[in-house]
Write an enzyme that holds these catalytic residues in place. Structure first.
Site, mmCIF file in Angstrom:
data_model
loop_
_atom_site.group_PDB
_atom_site.id
_atom_site.type_symbol
_atom_site.label_atom_id
_atom_site.label_comp_id
_atom_site.label_asym_id
_atom_site.label_seq_id
_atom_site.Cartn_x
_atom_site.Cartn_y
_atom_site.Cartn_z
ATOM 1 N N HIS A 204 6.561 1.892 2.022
ATOM 2 C CA HIS A 204 5.677 1.553 0.907
ATOM 3 C C HIS A 204 4.395 0.849 1.352
ATOM 4 C CE1 HIS A 204 7.970 -2.382 0.953
ATOM 5 N NE2 HIS A 204 6.739 -2.851 0.715
ATOM 6 N N ASP A 234 12.921 3.559 3.011
ATOM 7 C CA ASP A 234 11.715 2.731 2.967
ATOM 8 C C ASP A 234 11.251 2.365 4.372
ATOM 9 O OD1 ASP A 234 9.558 1.446 1.887
ATOM 10 O OD2 ASP A 234 10.644 -0.398 1.390
ATOM 11 N N SER A 344 6.052 -7.592 4.015
ATOM 12 C CA SER A 344 6.750 -6.303 4.064
ATOM 13 C C SER A 344 6.452 -5.581 5.375
ATOM 14 C CB SER A 344 6.307 -5.427 2.891
ATOM 15 O OG SER A 344 6.777 -5.945 1.672
#
Length: 403
Positions: A204, A234, A344
């Site tokens: 993402h 992911d 992230s």
């Protein structure tokens, strides 16, 4: 005819035939052991020295004869002069119990070499698996990814087990990633896994990006391109273009060895603050985290919409916005290490400096009307286990499951 006779008292009483035997006459009979007085008229003992015992090795004595040699077994030449005759039975027992050892045969050289080679091989394998660091161990397709199937020590010995030691050892392997697309830009983090410039991050972070920039811990920036993506896990793999030499490769540990309560360190670039270090513990394992596989859904949240964080759901609740209808679920490591927007794709690290997870989701208490700058960590973060990453590397290098 010659007549032989003897006078009374000239010779001791004994064998009458000794006087007529010329051989026996040449060697007078030795004096028998007796408690009676010695007759002064007997001839003196022989002039030669008695034969001494021979010692072949310490503690083992071999007598030259039984007292009957040279006599053919006849007559009474029993004991040696000055030495009593050894007992035949006990002497034989000594010789049988302690025989004179023969020269040992040389050990076969091939067998010895084989043993040394085997020990050397075992030592090499032991060193490769458990000793020192895991740098140089190739991962999967022969790339120079530093990987470890067991916990190794990357942190300097003087700072082992400290957050400062982990930060010093691992920070050079963590990068900041800026992705630009038609919807805007987003910031995330990544982990260098090979000296050729391969970097693992979250899908993402770079999904739908038309341009990817990577900033190293040294402050230098490079352009990168996507190699492979896997939205179901992911995960994504990007690679630096014109990668510099001397990149610090992270050591991928073994997430199966992680336990609840273990101390961990998180390194990333929250809000564009490159190389930010936080610490905490492992709060739980195998948490079912659900994320969106729809690129447009993620871009809207990540690049200015909502709370500025990747939306996910956990325990039936939605966090950071709506994940949409197209989702995937993976098992995650839960941690209370402070994670914020921009973490992230960064690293979750054990106290030996091994990467045990890729930080992927974090919950913020801020509502959707708040700006991302006010969305702080509440100690509820999740990371993709590093063993999941390692098992997916071959697929990512081949383009990923989304290609």
């Amino acid at each position: 005819m010659t007549e032989s006779f003897r006078r009374s008292g000239e010779y001791p009483q004994g064998d009458d035939h000794r006087a007529t035997d010329p051989m026996r006459a040449a060697y007078p009979q030795q004096q028998p052991v007796s408690s009676s007085p010695v007759n002064p008229e007997w001839p003196p003992p022989p002039a030669y020295e008695p034969i001494a015992p021979v010692t072949v090795e310490p503690g083992t004595t071999v007598w030259p004869g039984s007292g009957q040699g040279g006599d053919g077994g006849h007559g009474g030449g029993g004991a040696y002069a000055g030495y009593p005759e050894p007992d035949a039975v006990s002497s034989t027992a000594v010789l049988q119990a302690q025989p004179v050892p023969a020269a040992p045969a040389p050990a076969p050289k091939k067998r010895a070499k084989g043993t040394i080679a085997l020990l050397a091989a075992v030592a090499i394998v032991a060193a490769a698996i458990g000793g020192g660091t895991a740098y140089g161990i190739q991962e999967l397709t022969g790339k120079d990814t530093a990987s470890s199937s067991v916990s190794t020590t990357v942190v300097p010995a003087a700072k082992k087990g400290t957050v400062a030691g982990v930060a010093q050892a691992v920070s050079p392997s963590i990068v900041e990633i800026s992705a630009t697309s038609n919807a805007g830009s987003s910031t995330g983090s990544g982990v260098i896994i090979s000296s050729s410039g391969e970097i693992v991050t979250n899908n993402h972070v770079i999904s739908g990006a038309s341009e990817i920039k990577v900033r190293l811990s040294s402050g230098k920036s490079y352009t990168a391109k996507a190699v492979g993506t896997d939205s179901k896990k992911d995960l994504a793999l990007i690679k630096l273009e014109n990668a510099p030499s001397g990149l610090k490769v992270a050591t991928l540990g073994n997430s199966d060895g992680v336990q609840v309560g273990d101390d961990v360190v998180a390194i990333g670039s929250p809000e564009g603050l490159t190389g930010t270090v936080t610490s905490g513990i492992v709060s739980a394992l195998n948490r079912d985290v659900t994320v969106s596989t729809d690129e447009s859904q993620g871009q809207q949240q990540q690049q200015g919409g909502g709370s500025g964080q990747w939306p996910f759901s956990f325990g039936g609740q939605q966090f950071n916005g709506d994940t949409g209808s197209s989702t995937t679920t993976y098992k995650a490591i839960q941690t209370d290490a402070s994670l914020n927007p921009g973490n992230s794709g960064g690293a979750l690290i054990d106290m030996n400096g091994n990467i045990v997870g890729i930080n992927s989701a974090m919950y913020s208490a801020a509502d959707s009307s708040s700006s991302s700058s006010s969305a702080g960590s509440v100690g509820l973060g999740f990371a993709i286990p590093i063993n999941t990453v390692k098992s997916d590397l071959a697929s990512l290098r081949a383009g990923g499951s989304d290609s």
